[in-house]
Scaffold this motif. Structure first.
Motif, PDB file in Angstrom:
ATOM      1  N   GLN A   1       2.865 -27.525  -0.395  1.00 26.80           N
ATOM      2  CA  GLN A   1       3.592 -26.576  -1.238  1.00 26.80           C
ATOM      3  C   GLN A   1       5.075 -26.547  -0.889  1.00 26.80           C
ATOM      4  OE1 GLN A   1       1.881 -22.642  -1.609  1.00 26.80           O
ATOM      5  NE2 GLN A   1      -0.118 -23.390  -1.004  1.00 26.80           N
ATOM      6  N   GLY A   2       5.429 -27.010   0.288  1.00 28.03           N
ATOM      7  CA  GLY A   2       6.799 -26.902   0.742  1.00 28.03           C
ATOM      8  C   GLY A   2       7.195 -25.458   0.905  1.00 28.03           C
ATOM      9  N   SER A   3       8.403 -25.092   0.459  1.00 29.56           N
ATOM     10  CA  SER A   3       8.875 -23.717   0.587  1.00 29.56           C
ATOM     11  C   SER A   3       8.645 -22.923  -0.696  1.00 29.56           C
ATOM     12  CB  SER A   3      10.366 -23.713   0.930  1.00 29.56           C
ATOM     13  OG  SER A   3      11.087 -24.359  -0.096  1.00 29.56           O
ATOM     14  N   ILE A   4       7.921 -23.504  -1.660  1.00 27.15           N
ATOM     15  CA  ILE A   4       7.694 -22.833  -2.949  1.00 27.15           C
ATOM     16  C   ILE A   4       6.398 -22.032  -2.885  1.00 27.15           C
ATOM     17  CG2 ILE A   4       7.376 -23.149  -5.414  1.00 27.15           C
ATOM     18  CD1 ILE A   4       8.901 -25.761  -5.171  1.00 27.15           C
ATOM     19  N   LEU A   5       6.500 -20.732  -3.068  1.00 25.52           N
ATOM     20  CA  LEU A   5       5.320 -19.871  -3.073  1.00 25.52           C
ATOM     21  C   LEU A   5       4.848 -19.663  -4.499  1.00 25.52           C
ATOM     22  CD1 LEU A   5       6.581 -17.151  -0.611  1.00 25.52           C
ATOM     23  CD2 LEU A   5       5.148 -19.110  -0.083  1.00 25.52           C
ATOM     24  N   ARG A   6       3.616 -19.304  -4.645  1.00 23.33           N
ATOM     25  CA  ARG A   6       3.129 -18.938  -5.968  1.00 23.33           C
ATOM     26  C   ARG A   6       3.944 -17.767  -6.497  1.00 23.33           C
ATOM     27  NH1 ARG A   6      -3.341 -18.621  -5.750  1.00 23.33           N
ATOM     28  NH2 ARG A   6      -2.912 -17.404  -3.904  1.00 23.33           N
ATOM     29  N   THR A   7       4.090 -17.721  -7.795  1.00 26.52           N
ATOM     30  CA  THR A   7       4.988 -16.755  -8.430  1.00 26.52           C
ATOM     31  C   THR A   7       4.684 -15.324  -8.012  1.00 26.52           C
ATOM     32  OG1 THR A   7       5.228 -18.194 -10.344  1.00 26.52           O
ATOM     33  CG2 THR A   7       5.841 -15.881 -10.623  1.00 26.52           C
TER      34      THR A   7
ATOM     35  N   ASP B   1       5.872 -14.663  -4.397  1.00 27.94           N
ATOM     36  CA  ASP B   1       7.330 -14.739  -4.361  1.00 27.94           C
ATOM     37  C   ASP B   1       7.941 -13.471  -4.935  1.00 27.94           C
ATOM     38  OD1 ASP B   1       9.708 -16.194  -3.788  1.00 27.94           O
ATOM     39  OD2 ASP B   1       9.941 -16.579  -5.930  1.00 27.94           O
ATOM     40  N   ASP B   2       7.376 -12.978  -6.045  1.00 25.08           N
ATOM     41  CA  ASP B   2       7.878 -11.745  -6.657  1.00 25.08           C
ATOM     42  C   ASP B   2       7.678 -10.549  -5.730  1.00 25.08           C
ATOM     43  OD1 ASP B   2       8.680 -13.090  -8.898  1.00 25.08           O
ATOM     44  OD2 ASP B   2       6.917 -12.567 -10.093  1.00 25.08           O
TER      45      ASP B   2
ATOM     46  N   LEU C   1       9.209  -7.806   7.273  1.00 21.59           N
ATOM     47  CA  LEU C   1       8.820  -7.994   8.666  1.00 21.59           C
ATOM     48  C   LEU C   1       8.389  -9.445   8.841  1.00 21.59           C
ATOM     49  CD1 LEU C   1       6.662  -4.802   9.402  1.00 21.59           C
ATOM     50  CD2 LEU C   1       8.980  -5.276  10.195  1.00 21.59           C
ATOM     51  N   ALA C   2       9.121 -10.181   9.658  1.00 22.51           N
ATOM     52  CA  ALA C   2       8.782 -11.579   9.911  1.00 22.51           C
ATOM     53  C   ALA C   2       8.067 -11.682  11.246  1.00 22.51           C
ATOM     54  CB  ALA C   2      10.046 -12.434   9.924  1.00 22.51           C
TER      55      ALA C   2
ATOM     56  N   GLN D   1      13.964 -18.855   4.717  1.00 22.85           N
ATOM     57  CA  GLN D   1      14.257 -19.119   3.307  1.00 22.85           C
ATOM     58  C   GLN D   1      13.756 -17.990   2.422  1.00 22.85           C
ATOM     59  OE1 GLN D   1      16.143 -21.644   1.996  1.00 22.85           O
ATOM     60  NE2 GLN D   1      15.972 -20.349   0.178  1.00 22.85           N
ATOM     61  N   ILE D   2      12.577 -17.466   2.726  1.00 24.76           N
ATOM     62  CA  ILE D   2      12.043 -16.343   1.959  1.00 24.76           C
ATOM     63  C   ILE D   2      12.965 -15.139   2.071  1.00 24.76           C
ATOM     64  CG2 ILE D   2      10.145 -14.665   1.849  1.00 24.76           C
ATOM     65  CD1 ILE D   2       8.294 -16.962   2.753  1.00 24.76           C
TER      66      ILE D   2
END
Length: 380
Positions: A103-109, A112-113, A122-123, A153-154
């Motif tokens: 998926q790389g750095s792309i999350l499902r929509t 991500d929203d 919180l990381a 990135q997020i």
């Protein structure tokens, strides 16, 4: 009652689910250390997860989908009446969505929203991975090359910055060999992490050591698994600190925005330090509070202009000004005294909210005394 969205960003097996269950178990009752408590309609599931942590050989199963956990922060007054102060939603999900190389750095929509709508982030940094990194082991390379960049990135993929906190989870694995300052300096030596922190000097950013189970409950095996030690009981360490930091810093961000608005209107000099900004906006806040109360007696304002929010902002600003000139011991004693006094004065939702914020302020002060390097930002 206000609801805040707390998004927890962490890779697979970093401890998100264990932290969630341990936090609820620790804060289910009001005690002298945390003079507030949590309630959730999902308490049965949370208790089941903690039961598996404490009394089973196995760990709770990893989350496989996006899920929300809803909590109310409450306080019990001396007359035993219980007041609900605010609500928050804890976002949990399968950690593979963060680090899956396909998926790389792309999350499902949807996910991500959720991150973009969160009031705070919180990381979770896996203490086991950091330990491997500091020991020069290969597993640590995955943390630097995949996990940390995707987490950062997020956080950067937002239109507007929010309070950010990095939780060093599994601190019990690091503590025997490294000081907190050594770990902090090691992380700041990572270029991407350093640049992220330097770009957020005006916003709250913290590094918080946490252990959901405490020392000597489980032992790290050669294959990287954590094996529980029979007969031991979890003793969580600083598990309430992220919660205190989150909601105290939300107030600070509100204050910062107010000060910036004052500057844009030409009411203050932009070069004034933050302390002077606070002093200058306190009278404005008090005037606004009086206007609001005179004009809106039905308490139907939007949340940022509620009577309670204005009271908390004024109280926190005045506390900040006082605290700038105090010694550590004096500040701790004052915060303890103010916290205990507000508990005695609870009579409605507004006074209950003041007490909870004083409790948070006391906890954050303890964190900064015990771990001065936890504060990764400078308020100007």
């Amino acid at each position: 009652m206000n609801n805040y969205n707390v998004a927890v960003i962490g890779p697979h097996s970093c401890g998100k689910t264990v932290y969630l269950a341990s936090m609820y178990h620790k804060l289910y009752t009001q005690n002298k250390d945390a003079q507030f408590f949590l309630r959730s309609e999902q308490n049965r599931l949370l208790n089941e997860k903690y039961e598996q942590i404490a009394n089973s050989e196995e760990w709770p199963a990893s989350t496989t989908e996006i899920s929300e956990w809803h909590f109310r922060c409450c306080v019990q007054a001396e007359d035993e009446h219980i007041y609900s102060v605010f609500q928050f939603t804890y976002l949990d999900y399968a950690g593979e969505k963060i680090t899956d190389t396909q998926q790389g750095s792309i999350l499902r929509t949807e996910l991500d929203d959720r991150f973009k709508r969160a009031d705070t982030l919180l990381a979770i940094l896996d203490g086991r991975r950091i330990r491997s990194l500091m020991r020069g082991e290969k597993e640590g390379e995955h943390f630097v090359s995949v996990e940390l960049p995707n987490i950062l990135q997020i956080m950067l993929d937002r239109d507007e910055p929010v309070p950010v906190h990095f939780i060093i989870m599994k601190w019990d694995l690091l503590q025997p060999d490294y000081s907190f300052k050594e770990v902090q300096e090691y992380l700041l030596a990572i270029k991407e992490f350093q640049q992220f922190v330097q770009g957020r000097k005006k916003y709250p950013t913290r590094l918080i050591p946490v252990s959901s189970i405490g020392p000597e409950f489980a032992k790290l095996q050669v294959d990287g698994r954590m094996c529980k030690i029979p007969g031991r009981t979890p003793i969580p360490f600083q598990i309430e600190m992220p919660l205190a930091c989150v909601f105290l810093d939300i107030l600070q961000v509100a204050l910062q925005k107010l000060s910036e608005e004052e500057a844009l209107l030409g009411k203050i000099n932009k070069r004034l330090p933050f302390l002077m900004v606070l002093k200058s906006i306190i009278p404005s806040l008090k005037t606004l509070r009086k206007t609001v109360r005179d004009k809106y007696n039905d308490k139907t304002l939007v949340r940022i202009l509620t009577h309670e929010s204005l009271d908390l902002l004024i109280d926190y600003a005045e506390s900040w000004v006082r605290g700038m000139h105090e010694q550590e011991a004096q500040r701790e004693e004052r915060l303890r005294r103010e916290r205990d006094l507000t508990l005695k004065k609870i009579k409605d939702e507004q006074t209950a909210a003041k007490h909870v914020m004083k409790s948070f302020e006391y906890l954050v002060n303890q964190l900064e005394q015990d771990f001065p390097a936890s504060r990764l930002f400078n308020v100007e």
